[in-house]
Design an enzyme around this catalytic site. Structure first.
Site, mmCIF file in Angstrom:
data_model
loop_
_atom_site.group_PDB
_atom_site.id
_atom_site.type_symbol
_atom_site.label_atom_id
_atom_site.label_comp_id
_atom_site.label_asym_id
_atom_site.label_seq_id
_atom_site.Cartn_x
_atom_site.Cartn_y
_atom_site.Cartn_z
ATOM 1 N N CYS A 83 -2.151 -0.548 7.547
ATOM 2 C CA CYS A 83 -1.315 0.650 7.419
ATOM 3 C C CYS A 83 -1.357 1.487 8.686
ATOM 4 O O CYS A 83 -0.330 2.012 9.131
ATOM 5 C CB CYS A 83 -1.751 1.468 6.209
ATOM 6 S SG CYS A 83 -1.408 0.638 4.643
ATOM 7 N N HIS A 129 0.856 -1.190 0.000
ATOM 8 C CA HIS A 129 0.000 0.000 0.000
ATOM 9 C C HIS A 129 0.891 1.238 0.000
ATOM 10 O O HIS A 129 2.069 1.178 0.371
ATOM 11 C CB HIS A 129 -0.891 0.013 1.231
ATOM 12 C CG HIS A 129 -1.912 -1.091 1.250
ATOM 13 N ND1 HIS A 129 -2.969 -1.097 2.134
ATOM 14 C CD2 HIS A 129 -2.051 -2.213 0.505
ATOM 15 C CE1 HIS A 129 -3.711 -2.169 1.934
ATOM 16 N NE2 HIS A 129 -3.168 -2.868 0.951
ATOM 17 N N CYS A 170 -5.925 1.842 5.936
ATOM 18 C CA CYS A 170 -6.577 0.601 6.353
ATOM 19 C C CYS A 170 -5.983 0.193 7.708
ATOM 20 O O CYS A 170 -4.977 0.762 8.152
ATOM 21 C CB CYS A 170 -6.342 -0.480 5.300
ATOM 22 S SG CYS A 170 -4.641 -1.113 5.258
ATOM 23 N N GLU A 197 1.062 3.819 1.977
ATOM 24 C CA GLU A 197 1.647 4.138 3.287
ATOM 25 C C GLU A 197 2.778 3.180 3.634
ATOM 26 O O GLU A 197 3.827 3.588 4.144
ATOM 27 C CB GLU A 197 0.576 4.070 4.390
ATOM 28 C CG GLU A 197 -0.588 5.018 4.202
ATOM 29 C CD GLU A 197 -1.772 4.386 3.471
ATOM 30 O OE1 GLU A 197 -2.897 4.851 3.690
ATOM 31 O OE2 GLU A 197 -1.582 3.431 2.680
#
Length: 195
Positions: free
Chosen positions: A134, A101, A131, A103
């Site tokens: 993260c 992701h 999410c 992040e």
């Protein structure tokens, strides 16, 4: 006379310090857990986008630029003292890695380039509310502030989400605190998800 009093006998107790008719006291662990759970854990409420600073707008635009280059429109920038430490974009498809992701990629780049101490006093800007994976990583890194564009609820209108807001994850992390600002350049971010 016995030192033991049977509370089921319903007879008055003659012992000076008898607690047999008193409600049982909770154990110390339960009291501490309850107090800790009810304490404010240093999580600032999400601020409205109109409270964003000029720096918030500038760095969120950089996160949006990263998002435009990713497999999905999630981009992130980690900043400390107005200096960009790392950038990241979603590379899940490209890398064949579901954890890639935006992040997470920014965090990995920051650690590789600056070491873990760089997170102290830093802010992460991200195009979508993180999410739970993260957000957990953000908390474990001890990043001081999170600024996101689109909220979990807004993202869920376009793509699937694990519906656990970042503030809820942060509230379960008594080992650190984080300030959270949401809604910064949300319209620009949501346009990326419409494509």
């Amino acid at each position: 006379m016995s030192d033991f009093h049977d509370p089921s006998s319903h007879e008055p107790c003659s012992q000076d310090r008898c607690t047999c008719h008193s409600p049982p006291l909770p154990d110390r662990r339960k009291v501490i857990t309850a107090l800790a759970s009810s304490a404010v854990l240093g999580v600032a409420p999400a601020l409205a986008a109109n409270e964003a600073t000029a720096d918030d707008l500038r760095f969120m635009r950089l996160a949006l630029d990263e998002a435009r280059l990713g497999d999905f429109p999630f981009g992130a920038v980690i900043v400390r003292n107005s200096e960009i430490l790392a950038r990241g974009r979603n590379l899940g498809k490209t890398n064949g890695d579901s954890t890639a992701h935006g992040e997470m990629m920014a965090i990995r780049h920051c650690v590789a380039d600056h070491g873990r101490e760089a997170f102290h006093g830093s802010t992460i800007y991200t195009t979508g509310e993180p999410c739970p994976m993260c957000m957990g990583a953000i908390l474990w890194c001890r990043i001081d502030r999170l600024v996101f564009a689109a909220s979990m609820e807004q993202l869920a209108t376009k793509i699937g989400q694990i519906m656990v807001p970042s503030a809820d994850v942060a509230a379960k992390a008594p080992f650190t605190s984080i300030a959270i600002t949401g809604g910064v350049l949300v319209d620009e971010a949501m346009q990326l998800f419409g494509k």
